[in-house]
Design a protein around this motif. Structure first.
Motif, PDB file in Angstrom:
ATOM      1  N   UNK A   1       0.950  -1.221   0.023  1.00 10.37           N
ATOM      2  CA  UNK A   1      -0.160  -0.075  -0.148  1.00 10.37           C
ATOM      3  C   UNK A   1       0.965   1.259   0.056  1.00 10.37           C
ATOM      4  N   UNK A   2       2.133   1.426   0.705  1.00  8.46           N
ATOM      5  CA  UNK A   2       2.994   2.520   0.828  1.00  8.46           C
ATOM      6  C   UNK A   2       3.570   2.484  -0.551  1.00  8.46           C
ATOM      7  N   UNK A   3       3.762   1.486  -1.379  1.00 11.58           N
ATOM      8  CA  UNK A   3       4.334   1.646  -2.516  1.00 11.58           C
ATOM      9  C   UNK A   3       3.619   2.149  -3.608  1.00 11.58           C
ATOM     10  N   UNK A   4       2.298   1.765  -3.622  1.00 13.95           N
ATOM     11  CA  UNK A   4       1.050   2.338  -4.390  1.00 13.95           C
ATOM     12  C   UNK A   4       0.795   3.729  -4.166  1.00 13.95           C
ATOM     13  N   UNK A   5       0.597   4.122  -2.817  1.00 15.16           N
ATOM     14  CA  UNK A   5       0.423   5.473  -2.456  1.00 15.16           C
ATOM     15  C   UNK A   5       1.435   6.459  -2.763  1.00 15.16           C
ATOM     16  N   UNK A   6       2.772   5.987  -2.524  1.00 13.24           N
ATOM     17  CA  UNK A   6       3.954   7.148  -2.924  1.00 13.24           C
ATOM     18  C   UNK A   6       4.016   7.329  -4.582  1.00 13.24           C
TER      19      UNK A   6
ATOM     20  N   UNK B   1       9.259  16.056  -4.672  1.00 12.38           N
ATOM     21  CA  UNK B   1       7.786  15.583  -4.621  1.00 12.38           C
ATOM     22  C   UNK B   1       7.827  14.089  -4.348  1.00 12.38           C
ATOM     23  N   UNK B   2       8.823  13.304  -4.925  1.00  8.03           N
ATOM     24  CA  UNK B   2       8.760  12.020  -4.545  1.00  8.03           C
ATOM     25  C   UNK B   2       8.897  11.597  -3.193  1.00  8.03           C
TER      26      UNK B   2
ATOM     27  N   UNK C   1       6.256   9.907  -0.576  1.00  7.25           N
ATOM     28  CA  UNK C   1       6.512   8.865   0.367  1.00  7.25           C
ATOM     29  C   UNK C   1       6.169   8.988   1.641  1.00  7.25           C
ATOM     30  N   UNK C   2       6.451  10.322   2.281  1.00  4.79           N
ATOM     31  CA  UNK C   2       5.900  10.410   3.502  1.00  4.79           C
ATOM     32  C   UNK C   2       4.627  10.576   3.587  1.00  4.79           C
TER      33      UNK C   2
ATOM     34  N   UNK D   1       2.545   8.985   1.809  1.00  7.98           N
ATOM     35  CA  UNK D   1       1.879   7.603   1.777  1.00  7.98           C
ATOM     36  C   UNK D   1       2.287   6.751   3.206  1.00  7.98           C
ATOM     37  N   UNK D   2       3.463   6.964   3.892  1.00  4.54           N
ATOM     38  CA  UNK D   2       3.708   6.446   5.052  1.00  4.54           C
ATOM     39  C   UNK D   2       2.650   6.789   6.058  1.00  4.54           C
ATOM     40  N   UNK D   3       2.347   8.248   6.140  1.00  2.03           N
ATOM     41  CA  UNK D   3       1.548   8.610   7.426  1.00  2.03           C
ATOM     42  C   UNK D   3       0.172   8.109   6.887  1.00  2.03           C
ATOM     43  N   UNK D   4      -0.415   8.134   5.925  1.00  2.00           N
ATOM     44  CA  UNK D   4      -1.741   7.688   5.324  1.00  2.00           C
ATOM     45  C   UNK D   4      -1.910   6.246   5.755  1.00  2.00           C
ATOM     46  N   UNK D   5      -0.814   5.415   5.479  1.00  2.00           N
ATOM     47  CA  UNK D   5      -1.084   4.053   5.747  1.00  2.00           C
ATOM     48  C   UNK D   5      -0.943   3.760   7.448  1.00  2.00           C
TER      49      UNK D   5
END
Length: 258
Positions: free
Chosen positions: A122-127, A144-145, A149-150, A152-156
């Motif tokens: 999920x982190x990979x896809x969201x990132x 931006x990348x 990533x940050x 995405x990590x927070x979201x998960x």
């Protein structure tokens, strides 16, 4: 359409549908950005697209692979089956995160504030989606990348991506709904152009359009830059205001009736 406008289209459609999905107001910012990222996802079949350039050689190689498997640009990824595949991958990531979280928390699901290996897909896809949205909208520059990533990590970590939203009678992970909606918005946007989309691929190569030939737009020309882009910005603002105001309206009705 340009990647910028595809991102805006995805964000607008998801935000407009957020109240119908019964999405918590606190999750709306993530939904707007994720919808924007999913709005450029179908162009993974084009090696020079915004999303293909997101992570250098890795995404470029995957884009070339996608291009061959899907029959070329604006074929498989711009069809019903393409939307289904993208949504299924996102759904699988969400289900895995929930399953591993449930095991770790004795059946209570992927709790907010939890960390597990099940979050990795999920982190990979969201990132990828977050970073692509930022790149398409030219936000964050060279960072931006990293920002993607940050985020995405927070979201998960918060479990936002696996929060259930309502689609008809079904409860599905938020990440899957956002991806499907963003991809649909992308296809609709391309159906405004002369190219159209083979929505029924591989059953049929017929390219569907939403406008008659005389009204179809050409990508990156005056109509898109001077009309479509400003209109999408206004629609996004209106959609956000509407989505943010729904809980307040419900609260007001509840107070009055009590």
């Amino acid at each position: 359409m340009l990647g910028r406008d595809h991102a805006l289209t995805g964000a607008v459609l998801f935000t407009a549908l957020a109240p119908a999905l019964h999405m918590p107001l606190a999750d709306l910012p993530a939904g707007v950005v994720l919808g924007a990222g999913a709005g450029v996802l179908p162009d993974m079949d084009h090696p020079d697209s915004t999303i293909a350039d997101s992570f250098g050689l890795v995404t470029e190689a995957f884009s070339r692979f996608t291009n061959k498997v899907s029959g070329g640009h604006r074929h498989g990824t711009h069809s019903i089956i393409g939307v289904a595949v993208f949504a299924a991958v996102a759904w699988g990531c969400g289900v895995l995160q929930q399953h591993v979280g449930a095991v770790r928390h004795f059946g209570h699901g992927a709790l907010a504030g939890s960390v597990s290996w099940g979050m990795i897909p999920a982190v990979i896809v969201l990132t990828l989606l977050y970073a692509s949205a930022l790149r398409a909208l030219k936000i964050g520059g060279h960072f931006a990348d990293l920002i993607g990533f940050i985020a995405a990590a927070v979201t998960c970590y918060l479990g936002t991506d696996v929060a259930s939203v309502t689609v008809w009678k079904w409860k599905i992970p938020f990440i899957a709904a956002a991806v499907a909606i963003g991809c649909i918005a992308h296809i609709a946007g391309d159906e405004l152009t002369h190219g159209g989309c083979p929505v029924l691929w591989p059953v049929s190569q017929h390219e569907f359009h939403l406008l008659p030939k005389s009204m179809q737009i050409t990508t990156a020309k005056m109509t898109e830059n001077k009309v479509i882009f400003p209109l999408l910005v206004v629609l996004l603002i209106v959609a956000v205001v509407y989505a943010a105001g729904v809980p307040l309206l419900h609260l007001g009705h509840g107070t009055a009736s009590g």
